[in-house]
Design an enzyme around this catalytic site. Structure first.
Site, PDB file in Angstrom:
ATOM      1  N   GLU A  39      14.811 -16.804 -13.492  1.00 18.46           N
ATOM      2  CA  GLU A  39      13.795 -17.047 -12.766  1.00 18.46           C
ATOM      3  C   GLU A  39      12.941 -15.223 -13.282  1.00 18.46           C
ATOM      4  OE1 GLU A  39      12.709 -18.337  -9.674  1.00 18.46           O
ATOM      5  OE2 GLU A  39      13.822 -19.957  -9.853  1.00 18.46           O
ATOM      6  N   CYS A  90       7.033 -10.993  -7.825  1.00 21.06           N
ATOM      7  CA  CYS A  90       6.605 -11.652  -8.857  1.00 21.06           C
ATOM      8  C   CYS A  90       5.510 -12.734  -9.110  1.00 21.06           C
ATOM      9  CB  CYS A  90       8.397 -12.510 -10.095  1.00 21.06           C
ATOM     10  SG  CYS A  90       9.140 -12.804  -8.286  1.00 21.06           S
TER      11      CYS A  90
END
Lengths: 468, 488
Positions: free
Chosen positions: B210, B244
């Site tokens: 990720e 993010c």
């Protein structure tokens, strides 16, 4: 880099989005279908030259499998390409939430030599179906198929989107230096590591279809003749050069005594009194592998077969007994027509033996007792599992085919190939309204808003009713 | 560093003992995790506050609420997720049992990140436990308070051997990565992502990465600018931009650039008041290193709003940059801070081309009243995820897989996707030892008759729907009998 130009060319076409429309993908897949039909004789010829593969085996395991996958893909492509709508929570009831299947881009498929058509084209079918541009690299070990692929396949497919690269170890290493958006590799674990390490440099996702030693446990209660037939078929098909072939047998001494005559009978039934004269038995692919497998014949004692002929790379269908776990034949994946039998005292011992080793691509169990089959299934781990037969789980396209641990990562076949080469993109489309509702999440924060926010977005655990 | 070997070895032995196989055990552990989150809420919020200057309500809604939701969903659904899944059979396997079993992978490693230090460890942990694995947890050392808290709390609530927590920095993580795992889930940046995958490659360990990147946000001229800017402001400046999937930069027509700035300014006032520094709802940059990094991005830029900083408290005010050049430093790396550059483009085609020239982002956002335009952007770009007319929100729907593509990552999780990420799908085919008749057609020696029969069984030439299952089954039995007679 000798391949940088090719990869760039494909990437440029990729950016033009030529491979995205369904009509384009269908056209390319149909062209692939024409290749299989029109070049069937050439395919049969090439595989025979490479490893003496009997035409029947090529029809069954290479051509039919590819055609079946192709038809299945063409039948279902529009469904697979559709956006997959997902369940929404309370807060998003009026929104649109779905998973979009995006192609990755320019993908690389590296094929092996043992089923050089099937193991190269089935991934290719999925990659095309998913809308990617593809470079396929057939194995240089199966030279005739490699030549056929390099010279003929490009005539059927769009040259700007699909390419065949013929390369050895050196060339493949250079090829892997380029950035791909997905890499699909079928072969050995050691090269699998090399491929994944190269992929890591570009953060390229991979599927690795590797191998290992697939154990086969034969319990004391089973139909011996049928077991022997299915076992022999799975082991000696393609002269044992099958990633999911039963690699070794675990059984009791009593069962071993019963299996021997049954195996002898099955081998005679299949290949006649002298398998070297049978047109139904393949040969070992090349000198190196021939020497390698022949050396394994010194493990234990040859009970059936054992004959070899260097000139034709012939190794007879062979069964070894009195094999110990430290013998050479138990140290590597055999990949040849040699079946060692190791005796164990019980099913528990067999399970312990299997679990002490790397997880294989397949585990087989033969037993007329359902509990035995279930016990072995539940207490072991493997890529796939087949009870009371060998190899057959490969032919059902609704089952994902792949390994675990050293035997591989990822899976494919049928829809799973399409999924492998697609990126599942989470998509949420909201409206401008309900901005008042959004206030709950904006600063300045008020703790009193939290319960409302929580109930709108969360799943509540269903309480079991005490009365009911 | 033998410690790492021992910790992983113990976890593996515990996994091999088989005790985490049963669903009851897994649910019991998840329940304990739920108790932990509820009982230690204050401590968790305090740790997050110490690390990120995040106020309690914010930390609760960002980190704790989501975890409780994920736990409830997982415990609710686990038995249906873990049940063997029967699959469609063909003519040849009509009488057999064919199904997919979801099995644990073994010992998995979860490496957390510092920006949402609790949830980015907990979410994957929930999925890994649910799938029946042993889990080694390595929280980010950068968010040191939360890391220490996780290291203290997990052993108090969970099975200590199955779910150990390892703390430490780069040397410890490097040593940890030398061990053999059956899956690694890493959340962080692309550079370290490559190192993790290379380490995993040595053991042929599958990975879920990720990562991040610059998530673009295109604002069409045809949109409700006030609403759009409010939502963008929320997503950009939450956690002081250290998210993010924050909208990293804006692409819009030059004619609306100043209106965008006005609207964002107005929203900032609404959210944080006149003096942002004294708002309890505004966070801080995690540490001096990142503070300096973000400060560096402001050099030479036109600051339309904000720009105030205070190194001592790692405070950077919500900042907007206008007329940003695509070649400038702030457009090269993921900002991960409260700085919003606006790059002007003359059309959606130009925006799409701009986005496609760069690495594939983790998220992509488009604001427009024009549904066709939104569809066009989705179809002509690639990204981990996408939200139209809002930001961040696709993260909150657990039925959507959350992950990246290309440089922004590989694999996905959340909800059922976590369970599947940490499971092995094992194909199972159980046949009968009888019914040898149908098998004869595949055995040597071959014949044209056999080839023709094989074609009938294996090639899907007919539409099954037209024939009907009953007729098919009848055909199968008839064929089997005929074959047994002719070849048996």
């Amino acid at each position: 880099n000798p391949y940088a130009g090719l990869v760039n060319h494909l990437r440029t076409t990729w950016l033009s989005r030529r491979t995205w429309p369904m009509e384009y993908r269908v056209a390319q897949l149909e062209a692939l279908g024409r290749f299989l039909e029109e070049k069937e004789d050439e395919i049969l010829e090439a595989t025979t030259l490479d490893m003496g593969k009997p035409r029947f085996e090529t029809q069954l395991s290479e051509i039919f499998v590819c055609r079946s996958e192709l038809n299945h893909t063409l039948n279902n492509l529009s469904t697979w390409m559709k956006d997959e709508h997902v369940k929404k929570n309370w807060a998003m009831q009026l929104d649109s939430a779905f998973i979009r299947k995006d192609p990755y881009g320019v993908v690389l498929i590296i094929g092996p030599w043992n089923y050089p058509i099937n193991l190269l084209l089935v991934p290719l079918i999925g990659a095309i179906a998913a809308g990617n541009c593809v470079i396929v690299k057939p194995s240089e070990v199966s030279k005739n198929v490699e030549r056929l692929m390099a010279e003929t396949l490009p005539k059927y497919l769009d040259k700007d989107c699909f390419a065949v690269v013929a390369a050895g170890v050196e060339g493949t290493t250079r090829l892997l230096e380029n950035k791909f958006d997905y890499i699909f590799y079928t072969g050995s674990p050691s090269v699998g590591r090399v491929v994944m390490t190269a992929a890591a440099k570009h953060l390229t996702p991979v599927t690795l279809e590797l191998g290992g030693k697939n154990p086969c446990y034969v319990s004391d209660s089973c139909h011996v003749q049928n077991t022997a037939r299915r076992l022999a078929w799975g082991r000696f098909f393609n002269a044992g050069q099958t990633c999911i072939a039963p690699d070794y047998v675990l059984c009791s001494l009593e069962m071993q005594e019963k299996l021997m005559p049954a195996l002898r009978e099955a081998i005679a039934e299949f290949y006649g009194p002298n398998p070297q004269e049978s047109s139904s038995f393949a040969r070992i692919i090349g000198d190196r592998h021939f020497q390698r497998v022949r050396a394994l014949l010194s493990s234990g004692r040859v009970a059936i077969g054992g004959q070899t002929d260097t000139g034709t790379h012939y190794i007879a269908p062979t069964v070894l007994v009195d094999v110990q776990q430290d013998d050479p034949v138990m140290k590597e994946e055999i990949f040849g027509p040699v079946l060692p039998i190791l005796t164990v005292k019980s099913m528990d011992d067999a399970i312990a033996f299997i679990n002490a080793r790397e997880r294989p691509l397949a585990i087989y169990v033969f037993s007329s007792c359902k509990q035995v089959v279930n016990q072995v299934l539940e207490r072991t781990s493997s890529g796939g599992f087949c009870g009371n037969d060998t190899l057959m789980h490969f032919t059902l396209t609704s089952l994902p085919f792949g390994g675990i641990g050293q035997s591989g990562l990822g899976n494919y076949h049928g829809r799973f190939t399409f999924d492998t080469f697609s990126h599942p993109r989470a998509t949420l489309l909201r409206g401008n309204g309900r901005e008042a509702f959004n206030k709950l999440r904006y600063p300045p924060y008020e703790p009193r808003r939290l319960p409302l926010l929580r109930s709108a977005t969360q799943t509540r655990r269903h309480q079991t009713c005490a009365i009911l | 560093m033998e410690r790492m070997q021992q910790v992983v070895g113990r976890a593996r032995a515990a996994f091999n003992s088989g005790r985490c196989r049963s669903l009851e055990f897994r649910i019991q552990q998840l329940k304990a995790l739920e108790r932990m989150v509820k009982e230690k809420e204050r401590e968790i919020l305090a740790a997050i506050k110490a690390d990120l200057h995040k106020c309690g309500h914010n930390a609760y809604s960002h980190e704790i609420m989501g975890v409780l939701g994920e736990l409830a969903l997982t415990m609710e659904k686990l038995s249906s997720w873990a049940a063997p899944q029967p699959v469609k059979r063909n003519l040849l396997t009509m009488r057999d049992e064919a199904f997919i079993r979801y099995e644990p992978l073994g010992v998995v490693l979860i490496i957390g990140a510092w920006n949402y230090p609790f949830v980015l460890v907990m979410h994957p942990l929930i999925g890994a436990i649910a799938a029946g694995n042993a889990v080694v947890v390595k929280p980010s050392e950068v968010s040191e308070n939360t890391a220490q808290l996780i290291a203290d709390l997990l052993p108090q609530y969970l099975d200590r051997e199955l779910y150990p927590v390892v703390t430490g920095g780069v040397p410890e993580t490097t040593e940890l990565l030398k061990q053999r795992f059956d899956h690694i889930l890493y959340t962080g940046n692309s550079t370290v992502g490559k190192i993790v995958m290379a380490a995993a490659a040595k053991h042929l360990t599958p990975v879920t990465l990720e990562l991040g990147g610059k998530s673009p946000c295109y604002i069409d001229r045809d949109c409700d600018l006030a609403v759009a800017c409010r939502r963008i402001t929320w997503g950009k400046y939450m956690n002081c931009g250290q998210t993010c999937i924050a909208p990293d930069y804006i692409l819009c027509d030059p004619s609306i650039q100043s209106k965008v700035v006005e609207n964002i300014k107005a929203t900032l006032q609404e959210f944080y008041g006149a003096d942002v520094k004294s708002s309890p709802d505004y966070e801080r940059i995690i540490n001096k290193r990142h503070f300096k990094r973000i400060l560096g991005l402001l050099e030479g830029q036109k600051i339309a709003h904000g720009g105030e900083t205070d190194e001592a408290s790692c405070f950077i005010a919500p900042t907007i940059l206008t007329d940003v050049s695509p070649e400038s430093k702030v457009m090269e790396e993921e900002i991960f801070g409260p700085v919003l550059p606006i790059v002007t483009v003359k059309s959606v085609e130009e925006a799409i081309e701009f986005i496609n020239r760069r690495e594939k982002p983790l998220a992509l956002y488009v604001f427009s009243n024009n549904k066709e335009l939104i569809k066009k952007v989705i179809s002509e770009t690639s990204s981990g995820g996408f939200t139209g007319n809002d930001v961040i929100m696709h993260f909150f729907l657990s039925t959507l897989p959350f992950g990246g593509v290309g440089n922004s990552g590989m694999g996905a999780y959340h909800g059922k996707h976590s369970f599947e990420t940490f499971s092995h799908r094992r194909s199972c085919l159980i046949k009968d030892l009888k019914m040898e008749g149908t098998n004869s057609l595949r055995y040597p020696p071959s014949s044209q008759k056999k080839v023709d029969w094989a074609k009938f069984f294996l090639l899907k030439r007919f539409n099954k729907g037209q024939i009907g299952l009953a007729v098919l089954a009848l055909l199968g039995i008839v064929a089997a009998v005929v074959l047994k007679v002719s070849f048996g």
